[in-house]
Design a protein around this motif. Structure first.
Motif, mmCIF file in Angstrom:
data_model
loop_
_atom_site.group_PDB
_atom_site.id
_atom_site.type_symbol
_atom_site.label_atom_id
_atom_site.label_comp_id
_atom_site.label_asym_id
_atom_site.label_seq_id
_atom_site.Cartn_x
_atom_site.Cartn_y
_atom_site.Cartn_z
ATOM 1 N N SER A 197 66.984 -92.436 -62.863
ATOM 2 C CA SER A 197 68.332 -91.954 -62.031
ATOM 3 C C SER A 197 68.354 -93.736 -61.996
ATOM 4 N N PRO A 198 69.184 -94.203 -61.573
ATOM 5 C CA PRO A 198 69.610 -96.326 -61.127
ATOM 6 C C PRO A 198 69.352 -96.312 -60.134
ATOM 7 N N ASP A 199 68.724 -97.410 -59.225
ATOM 8 C CA ASP A 199 67.874 -96.913 -58.128
ATOM 9 C C ASP A 199 68.616 -98.682 -57.346
ATOM 10 N N GLY A 200 70.184 -99.229 -58.746
ATOM 11 C CA GLY A 200 70.551 -100.471 -56.808
ATOM 12 C C GLY A 200 70.104 -101.476 -57.296
ATOM 13 N N THR A 201 68.842 -101.582 -57.982
ATOM 14 C CA THR A 201 67.982 -103.244 -58.286
ATOM 15 C C THR A 201 68.721 -103.802 -60.389
ATOM 16 N N LEU A 202 68.324 -104.615 -60.001
ATOM 17 C CA LEU A 202 69.186 -105.208 -61.233
ATOM 18 C C LEU A 202 67.515 -106.106 -61.746
ATOM 19 N N MET A 203 67.746 -106.172 -63.561
ATOM 20 C CA MET A 203 66.353 -105.870 -64.158
ATOM 21 C C MET A 203 66.480 -106.583 -65.495
ATOM 22 N N ALA A 209 65.329 -118.939 -69.906
ATOM 23 C CA ALA A 209 66.421 -119.059 -70.434
ATOM 24 C C ALA A 209 67.788 -117.926 -69.586
ATOM 25 N N ASP A 210 69.068 -117.637 -69.883
ATOM 26 C CA ASP A 210 69.901 -117.080 -68.802
ATOM 27 C C ASP A 210 69.329 -115.205 -69.342
ATOM 28 N N LEU A 211 69.482 -114.266 -67.962
ATOM 29 C CA LEU A 211 68.328 -113.638 -68.515
ATOM 30 C C LEU A 211 69.568 -112.236 -68.567
ATOM 31 N N GLU A 212 69.530 -111.090 -69.723
ATOM 32 C CA GLU A 212 70.136 -110.424 -69.654
ATOM 33 C C GLU A 212 70.387 -108.731 -68.122
ATOM 34 N N LEU A 213 70.963 -109.110 -67.187
ATOM 35 C CA LEU A 213 70.192 -108.753 -66.542
ATOM 36 C C LEU A 213 70.639 -106.509 -66.703
ATOM 37 N N TYR A 214 70.449 -105.798 -66.296
ATOM 38 C CA TYR A 214 70.810 -104.390 -66.069
ATOM 39 C C TYR A 214 70.038 -104.116 -65.577
ATOM 40 N N PRO A 215 70.407 -102.718 -65.387
ATOM 41 C CA PRO A 215 70.949 -101.988 -64.467
ATOM 42 C C PRO A 215 68.937 -101.450 -64.004
ATOM 43 N N GLY A 216 68.125 -101.330 -62.590
ATOM 44 C CA GLY A 216 66.959 -100.716 -62.688
ATOM 45 C C GLY A 216 67.578 -99.140 -62.711
ATOM 46 N N THR A 217 65.996 -98.390 -62.958
ATOM 47 C CA THR A 217 66.211 -97.126 -62.137
ATOM 48 C C THR A 217 64.633 -97.364 -61.724
ATOM 49 N N VAL A 218 64.645 -96.162 -61.457
ATOM 50 C CA VAL A 218 63.312 -95.186 -60.376
ATOM 51 C C VAL A 218 63.243 -93.239 -61.403
ATOM 52 N N SER A 219 62.357 -93.403 -61.660
ATOM 53 C CA SER A 219 61.931 -91.640 -62.480
ATOM 54 C C SER A 219 62.028 -90.630 -61.149
ATOM 55 N N ILE A 220 62.491 -89.796 -61.332
ATOM 56 C CA ILE A 220 62.547 -88.935 -60.637
ATOM 57 C C ILE A 220 61.727 -87.541 -61.097
ATOM 58 N N ASP A 221 60.956 -86.878 -60.564
ATOM 59 C CA ASP A 221 60.076 -86.594 -60.900
ATOM 60 C C ASP A 221 60.705 -84.888 -61.345
ATOM 61 N N GLN A 222 60.949 -83.994 -62.544
ATOM 62 C CA GLN A 222 60.927 -83.171 -63.053
ATOM 63 C C GLN A 222 60.749 -81.505 -62.638
ATOM 64 N N GLY A 223 59.158 -81.446 -62.645
ATOM 65 C CA GLY A 223 58.194 -81.033 -62.231
ATOM 66 C C GLY A 223 58.178 -80.322 -63.593
ATOM 67 N N CYS A 224 56.387 -79.531 -63.573
ATOM 68 C CA CYS A 224 56.133 -79.224 -64.941
ATOM 69 C C CYS A 224 56.169 -77.488 -64.779
#
Length: 161
Positions: free
Chosen positions: A90-96, A64-79
């Motif tokens: 946060s966007p990391d510049g990849t595509l998924m 199939a043709d893939l639907e590409l969407y922006p990849g992200t990385v998790s940023i720890d906000q603490g506890c």
């Protein structure tokens, strides 16, 4: 035997009997998706306009043709002091992209990726023969999860760890 003797016998029997039966450890109620996930590397993502993926495993192929969407990385906000933790994406510049399959096993899989570049030309056709990985992320009592993740970059396809 008095009341205290009966009570002691009852408590002892309850404790010993319950020690013989292990308590069930809960498993998350998460269904496994039969999917091949593709990450287009950050440095290659600006060159990719569309992506087509073909996956063959156990004598069956799906493409199939893939639907590409922006990849992200998790940023720890603490506890907080009471143990509540948070994170943000946060966007990391990849595509998924994901290719849904009818089934996914740990047997060998052949992938072929093609598509169009940002300038409209054809991307190089990339192939990869690899084996999806099985793991017990929630413990062996919760069952085996099989995953198939790959990365596409300028050099080609490679399994993603």
């Amino acid at each position: 035997m008095g009341k205290s003797g009966v009570l002691l016998t009852l408590i002892t029997t309850t404790v010993l009997t319950s020690a013989c039966y292990p308590y069930d450890v809960p498993c998350p109620m998460i269904a496994q998706a039969s999917v091949v996930s593709v990450t287009v590397a950050r440095e290659y993502a600006p060159q990719v306009k569309t992506l087509h993926l073909k996956a063959c495993q156990d004598g069956a192929c799906k493409e199939a043709d893939l639907e590409l969407y922006p990849g992200t990385v998790s940023i720890d906000q603490g506890c907080t002091s009471d143990g509540v933790c948070s994170a943000t994406a946060s966007p990391d510049g990849t595509l998924m992209g994901n290719l849904m399959l009818d089934s996914l096993t740990e047997s060998p899989m052949a992938l072929t990726a093609s598509g169009t570049a940002a300038d409209g030309s054809a991307l190089p056709v990339r192939t990869l023969d690899f084996r999806p990985r099985g793991d017990f992320p929630y413990g062996e009592h919760c069952g085996r999860f099989v995953s198939a993740s790959v990365e596409l970059n300028a050099e080609g396809l490679r399994p993603r760890v």
